[in-house]
Design a protein around this motif. Structure first.
Motif, PDB file in Angstrom:
ATOM      1  N   GLY A   1     -31.921 -32.036  78.750  1.00 13.28           N
ATOM      2  CA  GLY A   1     -30.525 -30.967  77.886  1.00 13.28           C
ATOM      3  C   GLY A   1     -31.311 -29.408  76.775  1.00 13.28           C
ATOM      4  O   GLY A   1     -32.088 -28.889  76.968  1.00 13.28           O
ATOM      5  N   PRO A   2     -30.232 -29.127  76.454  1.00 18.55           N
ATOM      6  CA  PRO A   2     -30.208 -28.350  75.565  1.00 18.55           C
ATOM      7  C   PRO A   2     -31.877 -28.253  74.625  1.00 18.55           C
ATOM      8  O   PRO A   2     -32.332 -27.069  74.465  1.00 18.55           O
ATOM      9  CB  PRO A   2     -29.112 -28.161  74.867  1.00 18.55           C
ATOM     10  CG  PRO A   2     -28.115 -28.377  75.236  1.00 18.55           C
ATOM     11  CD  PRO A   2     -29.053 -29.059  76.356  1.00 18.55           C
ATOM     12  N   PRO A   3     -31.978 -28.977  73.870  1.00 20.31           N
ATOM     13  CA  PRO A   3     -33.025 -29.554  73.208  1.00 20.31           C
ATOM     14  C   PRO A   3     -34.372 -29.130  73.990  1.00 20.31           C
ATOM     15  O   PRO A   3     -35.075 -27.747  73.255  1.00 20.31           O
ATOM     16  CB  PRO A   3     -33.013 -30.906  72.686  1.00 20.31           C
ATOM     17  CG  PRO A   3     -32.037 -31.361  72.515  1.00 20.31           C
ATOM     18  CD  PRO A   3     -31.439 -30.724  73.883  1.00 20.31           C
ATOM     19  N   PHE A   4     -34.170 -29.406  75.347  1.00 17.11           N
ATOM     20  CA  PHE A   4     -35.523 -29.071  75.796  1.00 17.11           C
ATOM     21  C   PHE A   4     -35.575 -27.735  76.593  1.00 17.11           C
ATOM     22  O   PHE A   4     -36.738 -26.846  75.354  1.00 17.11           O
ATOM     23  CB  PHE A   4     -35.672 -30.052  76.593  1.00 17.11           C
ATOM     24  CG  PHE A   4     -36.751 -29.302  78.492  1.00 17.11           C
ATOM     25  CD1 PHE A   4     -37.864 -29.485  78.320  1.00 17.11           C
ATOM     26  CD2 PHE A   4     -36.394 -28.383  79.105  1.00 17.11           C
ATOM     27  CE1 PHE A   4     -38.950 -28.900  79.312  1.00 17.11           C
ATOM     28  CE2 PHE A   4     -37.088 -27.784  79.414  1.00 17.11           C
ATOM     29  CZ  PHE A   4     -38.273 -28.172  79.911  1.00 17.11           C
TER      30      PHE A   4
ATOM     31  N   SER B   1     -36.905 -25.314  72.816  1.00 18.05           N
ATOM     32  CA  SER B   1     -37.812 -25.350  72.609  1.00 18.05           C
ATOM     33  C   SER B   1     -39.093 -24.618  73.796  1.00 18.05           C
ATOM     34  O   SER B   1     -40.132 -24.450  73.238  1.00 18.05           O
ATOM     35  CB  SER B   1     -38.674 -26.406  72.491  1.00 18.05           C
ATOM     36  OG  SER B   1     -38.214 -28.006  73.131  1.00 18.05           O
TER      37      SER B   1
ATOM     38  N   ARG C   1     -26.866 -34.447  68.542  1.00 18.32           N
ATOM     39  CA  ARG C   1     -26.928 -33.212  69.702  1.00 18.32           C
ATOM     40  C   ARG C   1     -28.175 -33.848  70.695  1.00 18.32           C
ATOM     41  O   ARG C   1     -27.874 -33.405  71.874  1.00 18.32           O
ATOM     42  CB  ARG C   1     -26.913 -32.363  69.456  1.00 18.32           C
ATOM     43  CG  ARG C   1     -25.918 -31.814  68.449  1.00 18.32           C
ATOM     44  CD  ARG C   1     -25.773 -30.521  68.220  1.00 18.32           C
ATOM     45  NE  ARG C   1     -24.405 -29.583  67.469  1.00 18.32           N
ATOM     46  CZ  ARG C   1     -23.986 -29.744  66.101  1.00 18.32           C
ATOM     47  NH1 ARG C   1     -25.143 -29.831  65.804  1.00 18.32           N
ATOM     48  NH2 ARG C   1     -23.163 -29.101  65.564  1.00 18.32           N
ATOM     49  N   GLU C   2     -28.723 -34.842  69.622  1.00 19.04           N
ATOM     50  CA  GLU C   2     -29.945 -34.814  71.163  1.00 19.04           C
ATOM     51  C   GLU C   2     -30.210 -35.867  71.419  1.00 19.04           C
ATOM     52  O   GLU C   2     -31.017 -36.218  73.003  1.00 19.04           O
ATOM     53  CB  GLU C   2     -31.443 -35.288  70.440  1.00 19.04           C
ATOM     54  CG  GLU C   2     -31.969 -34.796  69.119  1.00 19.04           C
ATOM     55  CD  GLU C   2     -33.050 -33.496  69.578  1.00 19.04           C
ATOM     56  OE1 GLU C   2     -33.744 -34.026  70.254  1.00 19.04           O
ATOM     57  OE2 GLU C   2     -32.891 -32.326  69.177  1.00 19.04           O
TER      58      GLU C   2
ATOM     59  N   ASN D   1     -22.637 -33.962  81.754  1.00 19.29           N
ATOM     60  CA  ASN D   1     -23.867 -32.958  81.024  1.00 19.29           C
ATOM     61  C   ASN D   1     -23.592 -33.160  79.237  1.00 19.29           C
ATOM     62  O   ASN D   1     -23.962 -31.976  79.390  1.00 19.29           O
ATOM     63  CB  ASN D   1     -24.477 -31.906  81.653  1.00 19.29           C
ATOM     64  CG  ASN D   1     -25.414 -31.637  81.240  1.00 19.29           C
ATOM     65  OD1 ASN D   1     -26.805 -32.522  81.073  1.00 19.29           O
ATOM     66  ND2 ASN D   1     -26.357 -31.067  82.591  1.00 19.29           N
TER      67      ASN D   1
ATOM     68  N   LEU E   1     -31.846 -39.633  76.228  1.00 20.88           N
ATOM     69  CA  LEU E   1     -32.492 -38.235  75.484  1.00 20.88           C
ATOM     70  C   LEU E   1     -32.158 -37.040  76.794  1.00 20.88           C
ATOM     71  O   LEU E   1     -32.764 -36.864  77.624  1.00 20.88           O
ATOM     72  CB  LEU E   1     -34.382 -38.830  75.298  1.00 20.88           C
ATOM     73  CG  LEU E   1     -34.519 -40.163  74.877  1.00 20.88           C
ATOM     74  CD1 LEU E   1     -36.121 -39.698  74.843  1.00 20.88           C
ATOM     75  CD2 LEU E   1     -34.138 -40.729  73.490  1.00 20.88           C
ATOM     76  N   LEU E   2     -31.901 -36.323  75.161  1.00 27.33           N
ATOM     77  CA  LEU E   2     -31.753 -34.850  75.851  1.00 27.33           C
ATOM     78  C   LEU E   2     -32.988 -33.826  75.664  1.00 27.33           C
ATOM     79  O   LEU E   2     -33.151 -33.257  76.977  1.00 27.33           O
ATOM     80  CB  LEU E   2     -30.388 -34.192  75.268  1.00 27.33           C
ATOM     81  CG  LEU E   2     -29.226 -34.534  75.730  1.00 27.33           C
ATOM     82  CD1 LEU E   2     -27.882 -34.132  74.028  1.00 27.33           C
ATOM     83  CD2 LEU E   2     -28.657 -33.945  77.300  1.00 27.33           C
ATOM     84  N   ARG E   3     -33.413 -35.026  75.107  1.00 29.04           N
ATOM     85  CA  ARG E   3     -34.974 -33.623  75.332  1.00 29.04           C
ATOM     86  C   ARG E   3     -36.341 -35.021  75.515  1.00 29.04           C
ATOM     87  O   ARG E   3     -36.795 -35.415  75.216  1.00 29.04           O
ATOM     88  CB  ARG E   3     -35.312 -33.663  73.438  1.00 29.04           C
ATOM     89  CG  ARG E   3     -36.801 -33.061  73.787  1.00 29.04           C
ATOM     90  CD  ARG E   3     -37.296 -33.478  71.895  1.00 29.04           C
ATOM     91  NE  ARG E   3     -36.644 -32.349  70.686  1.00 29.04           N
ATOM     92  CZ  ARG E   3     -36.450 -30.986  70.529  1.00 29.04           C
ATOM     93  NH1 ARG E   3     -37.108 -30.545  71.090  1.00 29.04           N
ATOM     94  NH2 ARG E   3     -35.270 -30.689  69.678  1.00 29.04           N
ATOM     95  N   PRO E   4     -36.494 -34.611  76.611  1.00 33.60           N
ATOM     96  CA  PRO E   4     -36.913 -35.807  77.735  1.00 33.60           C
ATOM     97  C   PRO E   4     -38.872 -36.103  76.706  1.00 33.60           C
ATOM     98  O   PRO E   4     -39.287 -35.077  76.288  1.00 33.60           O
ATOM     99  CB  PRO E   4     -37.572 -35.449  79.198  1.00 33.60           C
ATOM    100  CG  PRO E   4     -37.163 -34.066  79.079  1.00 33.60           C
ATOM    101  CD  PRO E   4     -36.182 -33.455  78.120  1.00 33.60           C
TER     102      PRO E   4
ATOM    103  N   TRP F   1     -42.590 -30.510  80.713  1.00 31.23           N
ATOM    104  CA  TRP F   1     -43.147 -29.549  79.395  1.00 31.23           C
ATOM    105  C   TRP F   1     -43.764 -28.340  79.295  1.00 31.23           C
ATOM    106  O   TRP F   1     -44.323 -27.655  78.903  1.00 31.23           O
ATOM    107  CB  TRP F   1     -43.316 -30.368  78.161  1.00 31.23           C
ATOM    108  CG  TRP F   1     -42.092 -31.404  78.283  1.00 31.23           C
ATOM    109  CD1 TRP F   1     -42.385 -32.659  77.995  1.00 31.23           C
ATOM    110  CD2 TRP F   1     -41.513 -30.748  76.904  1.00 31.23           C
ATOM    111  NE1 TRP F   1     -40.832 -33.126  77.573  1.00 31.23           N
ATOM    112  CE2 TRP F   1     -40.635 -31.664  76.668  1.00 31.23           C
ATOM    113  CE3 TRP F   1     -41.346 -29.882  76.264  1.00 31.23           C
ATOM    114  CZ2 TRP F   1     -39.758 -31.904  75.780  1.00 31.23           C
ATOM    115  CZ3 TRP F   1     -40.010 -29.446  75.383  1.00 31.23           C
ATOM    116  CH2 TRP F   1     -39.703 -30.307  74.723  1.00 31.23           C
TER     117      TRP F   1
END
Lengths: 653, 159
Positions: free
Chosen positions: A386-389, A392, B40-41, B49, B93-96, B106
């Motif tokens: 999502g947006p956080p990925f 960053s 937001r995360e 989505n 988790l939107l930040r995997p 990553w």
């Protein structure tokens, strides 16, 4: 009857596209000049047939012909005319027809404007465009016929999704497709060059206007889509890193890289092989976007709902065009001699850095978009990206790109010196640093927005410094005006487009400081937010053309003086039984005041009010970027192709 | 025959971007801001989505409440995220998280940049050697012709 005529025109276009693909290539291979010369008339014929089909589709939507399935599913007699017409391309079948229409327009434009092209090159370009049209016309005819009938006819249509009944979204797809499909032309030029085994400065000069035009339209299309999301979805966000948004960003990134590398091909005959590859990539990404949006492999907020049969068909087309062109590239590219040496620190070097970073960003966006699917297929792991990925992962690539962007246009070709460039940029750097420090001082410890303001001022300052230097404003002020008039439009275009990105980033940084407040208020009560008093005057019923709504009247005051009156609504569309929230926005230079009406309970209404500093600058910046593209396009040197060596490269039969 | 075609999943799913209810919010603005940052995360699992902060779905509302309960109970951001992560898995988790499956994801910026730099270095080397090859030493015949020309020049100068 009209629907059948439309269907017939579509079949005719398919047949003409077939001829447009086969005859010129045959003629070019065997040296039949009449077959080669047939390419342009065939392209024009295909354009006329496709346009007739599209006109027929508009006609059945305009008269609300409910014996056509597509009209039944996507239209309604009570809709305003604009949305009846926009509904024609607000669905899968119609939008595919628009796609092939724009492709045919591009073909017609190459046929019409390309008179200066060598005959063989033009024939091959048109043949490749015909090949692309053939695939997509076949797709429309085989799986997505917009003219299918239904018997008995329905009493009325089922209506168009209310959130799509909006001027922004009526024009968003055509602009976006002009961009996507515009890259079909650069793709066709690249494939034609690979067939001929030759890429030279003239090739760069012919490709650049198309790359510029496609890029400008795509920029406008993306900006319009983002603006629509901002005011229509009623949440105040402007970019969601949704797969469909990413699908439009990918060709934009590759296209921006192409735009810049084509300059190097034209001016210095370097990066030729690389530019061809970028042209293939830009269109490959456009096709990938089409596939992702229509096949349903991705989990997205606004994809077309889908059907596996269509997905497989488009995947086949994607593999054929992308795979085929890359195969051709692999065979032909090694034979193209690299030319044009340059020092790492030079204009060329700067443009290589631009390409490197833009392509790395595209790779990150691509990976982020597709990885959830691969993780599921390969490792049976469900993950979300999502947006956080994206924020960053892209920041480390975007930061050096922006840092280099202001200096790039000032570097000399072949071999440059850094110090004189830095000397010209010191006040832009000072402004950027000042913005950084001021933001930290006034907005608290907000690194993101502070960096954003710094980047914005750096870019705008850099563009100004570039123009100031070119017209020698301070060194010889008297002659500055005449020098400014004499400056090539392409130089103005570059500066304007770079500054446009700065303006966009200014808006994004401002949005980073946005605040909102949610409260339940009774009529007559006020809430305080962002230095304003927001007073709810009343909530009432209103009736629109095809909806009913609850409308709140909110008076915004500052120091007891009325600033504006906002009327956010909750609309109910009886056809389709859907609710939408209509945000009320007051836009000014300094930002937006944004109000949304929520639920009502016990005589109180829920209001969410936002203060969005500098928000409109995001999309204004997009428009400025597109304007920069248009300025460059109007440069005589870009518009008028190099005097073609007709005798040498023309048809020799 | 009548295949339901929906432009925008919006049509069917009706994402209904959250307007929210004031009663859901925490009294302390600092805590509320923290809860939002955490929200937001986190993905609304039943939505297309969207984060739980943006969605009006029932599940998103429940998750928002859980996040706010944990925040007001004094847990740190990481503890709150871990609480939700433990119950719903990586998908929330939107930040995997970084692990074997997401290493490529990553690593994408570095891989892309590294690959690009490598390609540039290799192509420059190839170009340089191609240019060197172009100025290859003269063949014996060429050398003889050059010598003859130089002799003629010499003669002219002398005479």
């Amino acid at each position: 009857m009209i629907a059948e005529l439309g269907h017939f025109s579509l079949c005719l276009a398919f047949a003409l596209a077939f001829a447009q693909t086969v005859l010129p290539l045959w003629g070019a291979a065997r040296g039949h000049s009449r077959l080669v010369a047939a390419a342009a008339p065939l392209a024009v014929g295909q354009l006329l047939a496709t346009a007739a089909a599209f006109a027929a589709l508009l006609a059945v939507f305009a008269v609300n012909d409910t014996s056509v399935i597509n009209v039944v599913q996507n239209s309604h007699s009570a809709k305003p005319m604009l949305y009846k017409l926009a509904g024609a391309w607000g669905n899968h079948e119609g939008s595919m027809l628009l796609w092939v229409l724009i492709l045919a327009l591009c073909g017609g434009a190459v046929a019409g404007f390309g008179r200066d092209l060598p005959g063989l090159l033009r024939a091959r370009v048109l043949a490749v465009l015909g090949m692309v049209a053939l695939g997509f016309l076949g797709f429309v005819l085989a799986t997505s016929n917009p003219f299918g009938r239904v018997w008995p006819p329905a009493a009325d249509g089922q209506g168009l999704n209310p959130v799509l009944q909006d001027p922004g979204l009526a024009f968003h797809p055509p602009l976006l497709y002009l961009g996507y499909v515009g890259y079909a032309v650069t793709f066709a030029f690249a494939v034609a060059a690979l067939m001929e085994g030759r890429v030279d400065a003239a090739w760069g000069r012919w490709v650049r206007p198309w790359a510029l035009a496609a890029w400008s339209f795509l920029t406008l299309g993306i900006a319009l889509g983002s603006w629509w999301a901002y005011y229509e979805l009623g949440w105040g966000g402007w970019w969601f890193w949704d797969p469909v948004e990413n699908a439009s960003l990918l060709p934009w990134l590759a296209g921006s890289a192409l735009l810049h590398s084509a300059i190097v091909v034209e001016k210095r005959e370097a990066l030729k092989v690389w530019s061809v590859l970028l042209a293939l990539l830009a269109f490959g990404f456009s096709l990938l976007g089409t596939f992702l949006v229509r096949s349903g492999v991705l989990n997205s907020v606004h994809a077309f709902a889908n059907d596996p049969e269509r997905g497989v068909f488009i995947l086949g087309l994607l593999i054929f065009y992308v795979g085929g062109s890359f195969l051709l590239f692999a065979i032909r590219a090694p034979a193209m001699a690299p030319t044009g040496m340059f020092a790492p620190l030079s204009r060329e070097g700067g443009l290589v850095l631009n390409n490197l970073l833009l392509c790395a960003m595209a790779a990150v966006v691509l990976t982020g978009t597709l990885w959830p699917m691969f993780a599921d297929l390969l490792f049976q792991q469900k993950i979300s990206v999502g947006p956080p990925f994206f924020n960053s992962a892209l920041l480390p690539l975007a930061a050096p790109l922006i840092a280099a962007m202001a200096a790039g246009p000032m570097l000399a070709w072949k071999r440059a010196r850094l110090w004189p460039v830095l000397q010209r940029l010191w006040w832009a750097a000072l402004a950027a640093f000042g913005a950084f420090a001021l933001t930290l001082a006034y907005a608290g410890w907000r690194i993101g927005p502070a960096l954003g303001f710094a980047a914005a001022l750096w870019l705008i300052g850099g563009a100004l410094a570039d123009i100031v230097e070119r017209i020698a404003l301070f060194r010889r002020p008297a002659a500055a005006w005449s020098r400014a008039r004499g400056l090539p439009r392409a130089a103005w275009g570059a500066a304007v487009a770079h500054a446009g990105l700065g303006v966009s980033i200014l808006g994004m940084a401002g949005m980073g400081l946005a605040t909102d407040r949610l409260a339940a208020v009774s009529p007559g009560q006020s809430l305080q937010h962002a230095g304003y008093e927001w007073r709810l005057d009343r909530v009432e019923d209103v009736i629109g053309p095809n909806w009913t709504a609850r409308r709140a009247t909110v008076t915004v005051l500052r120091n007891n003086a009325v600033v504006t009156v906002l009327t956010p609504e909750r609309r109910f569309f009886p056809v389709g039984r859907m609710n939408t929230t209509e945000a009320a926005i007051r836009t000014s230079i300094g930002g937006d005041l944004y109000a949304v009406l929520g639920e009502e309970q016990n005589g109180q209404a829920v209001l969410r009010v936002h203060d969005n500093p500098l928000a409109p600058w995001i999309w204004l910046g997009g428009a400025i970027m597109a304007l920069g593209g248009a300025l460059s396009l109007s440069d005589r040197r870009v518009r008028v192709a190099a005097p073609a060596p007709r005798a040498a490269a023309g048809v020799k039969v | 025959m009548l295949r339901r075609i929906a432009f925008a999943a919006l049509l069917l799913a009706g994402p209904a971007f959250a307007v929210g209810l004031p009663s859901e919010m925490l009294q302390d603005p600092a805590q509320e801001a923290r809860a939002r940052e955490i929200g937001r995360e986190l993905r609304c699992l039943v939505c297309q989505n969207q984060s739980i902060e943006d969605s009006e779905a029932g599940l998103a509302r429940d998750l928002r409440r859980i996040v706010r309960e944990r925040v007001s109970a004094g847990e740190s951001d990481a503890q709150v995220v871990a609480f939700v992560h433990d119950r719903y898995g990586d998908f929330v988790l939107l930040r995997p998280p970084f692990n074997a499956v997401t290493a490529v994801l990553w690593g994408a910026p570095l891989l892309a940049l590294g690959g690009g730099v490598l390609a540039i270095v290799l192509s420059r080397r190839r170009m340089r050697s191609a240019l060197v090859a172009e100025v290859a030493p003269l063949s014996p015949e060429e050398r003889a012709r050059l010598a003859a020309l130089e002799l003629i020049e010499e003669d002219k100068r002398i005479s």
